[in-house]
Design an enzyme around this catalytic site. Sequence first.
Site, mmCIF file in Angstrom:
data_model
loop_
_atom_site.group_PDB
_atom_site.id
_atom_site.type_symbol
_atom_site.label_atom_id
_atom_site.label_comp_id
_atom_site.label_asym_id
_atom_site.label_seq_id
_atom_site.Cartn_x
_atom_site.Cartn_y
_atom_site.Cartn_z
ATOM 1 C CG ASP A 118 -2.057 0.983 1.101
ATOM 2 O OD1 ASP A 118 -3.212 0.537 0.995
ATOM 3 O OD2 ASP A 118 -1.800 2.205 1.102
ATOM 4 C CB ILE A 119 0.847 4.234 -2.203
ATOM 5 C CG1 ILE A 119 1.945 5.109 -2.755
ATOM 6 C CG2 ILE A 119 -0.419 5.016 -1.916
ATOM 7 C CD1 ILE A 119 1.657 5.670 -4.134
ATOM 8 C CG ASN A 174 -12.275 -0.779 3.605
ATOM 9 O OD1 ASN A 174 -12.636 -1.265 4.674
ATOM 10 N ND2 ASN A 174 -11.130 -0.135 3.459
ATOM 11 C CD GLU A 208 -9.317 6.071 0.489
ATOM 12 O OE1 GLU A 208 -8.281 6.031 -0.199
ATOM 13 O OE2 GLU A 208 -9.330 6.340 1.698
ATOM 14 C CB VAL A 209 -9.207 1.880 -5.111
ATOM 15 C CG1 VAL A 209 -8.876 1.429 -6.536
ATOM 16 C CG2 VAL A 209 -8.203 2.912 -4.613
ATOM 17 C CG HIS A 232 -8.781 -3.099 -2.608
ATOM 18 N ND1 HIS A 232 -9.705 -2.356 -3.293
ATOM 19 C CD2 HIS A 232 -8.575 -2.455 -1.426
ATOM 20 C CE1 HIS A 232 -10.041 -1.305 -2.575
ATOM 21 N NE2 HIS A 232 -9.382 -1.351 -1.422
ATOM 22 C CG HIS A 272 -6.784 -2.871 3.005
ATOM 23 N ND1 HIS A 272 -6.062 -1.705 2.829
ATOM 24 C CD2 HIS A 272 -7.979 -2.658 2.420
ATOM 25 C CE1 HIS A 272 -6.807 -0.830 2.170
ATOM 26 N NE2 HIS A 272 -7.974 -1.371 1.908
HETATM 27 P P1 AMP Z 1 -9.799 1.321 0.154
HETATM 28 O O1 AMP Z 1 -10.117 2.497 1.045
HETATM 29 O O2 AMP Z 1 -10.126 0.011 0.798
HETATM 30 O O3 AMP Z 1 -10.397 1.487 -1.216
HETATM 31 O O4 AMP Z 1 -8.226 1.298 0.018
HETATM 32 C C1 AMP Z 1 -7.519 1.784 -1.077
HETATM 33 C C2 AMP Z 1 -6.064 1.732 -0.705
HETATM 34 O O5 AMP Z 1 -5.304 1.885 -1.886
HETATM 35 C C3 AMP Z 1 -5.607 2.819 0.269
HETATM 36 O O6 AMP Z 1 -5.093 2.194 1.445
HETATM 37 C C4 AMP Z 1 -4.534 3.571 -0.495
HETATM 38 O O7 AMP Z 1 -3.458 3.963 0.310
HETATM 39 C C5 AMP Z 1 -4.105 2.540 -1.542
HETATM 40 N N1 AMP Z 1 -3.534 3.076 -2.762
HETATM 41 C C6 AMP Z 1 -4.016 4.079 -3.529
HETATM 42 N N2 AMP Z 1 -3.242 4.282 -4.603
HETATM 43 C C7 AMP Z 1 -2.243 3.362 -4.527
HETATM 44 C C8 AMP Z 1 -1.117 3.041 -5.345
HETATM 45 N N3 AMP Z 1 -0.842 3.722 -6.470
HETATM 46 N N4 AMP Z 1 -0.287 2.045 -4.960
HETATM 47 C C9 AMP Z 1 -0.551 1.360 -3.817
HETATM 48 N N5 AMP Z 1 -1.603 1.601 -3.010
HETATM 49 C C10 AMP Z 1 -2.438 2.598 -3.355
#
Ligand code: AMP
Length: 116
Positions: free
Chosen positions: A32-33, A90, A98-99, A103, A105
């Site tokens: 995770d970034i 999530n 968010e994405v 996925h 974690h």
């Molecule tokens: P979620 O809130 O479950 O959608 O988590 C999305 C996660 O993606 C967050 O923890 C971000 O820090 C992570 N994230 C976003 N962009 C990147 C990226 N380019 N590389 C790795 N992790 C990312």
Amino acid sequence: MYDENNIFAKIIRGEIPCDKVYEDGDVSFFKDINPIAKVHVLGIPKSQCVDFSDFISKNTPTTISEFFRKTNLVIKKLGITKDGYKVISNSGTNGGQEVPHFHIHILGGEKVNLSI
Ligand code: AMP
């Protein structure tokens, strides 16, 4: 509706870099970034699925179980099996996703201060 321009879709297509932990033709695991624990790895299937429910409903039992079997291999590779970890997914607005690409974690390496 799947957004082909979400950040994980770009990672799968190799358009943006990531710090890979494990990858094969079907899945990718990368750091995770913005880690919230010493170990914070994300796991994604490469197929287009928006969230957990979409992943389960669009895929065969074999594909689903393979994803979680590989998740366990990555957990072993990360060396966090003995001390423990959290696996979280999530989903949607109330889940704080968010994405919009399914996925998980993987969180560990220290006491993870997230309570449910
Ligand atoms: P979620 O809130 O479950 O959608 O988590 C999305 C996660 O993606 C967050 O923890 C971000 O820090 C992570 N994230 C976003 N962009 C990147 C990226 N380019 N590389 C790795 N992790 C990312």
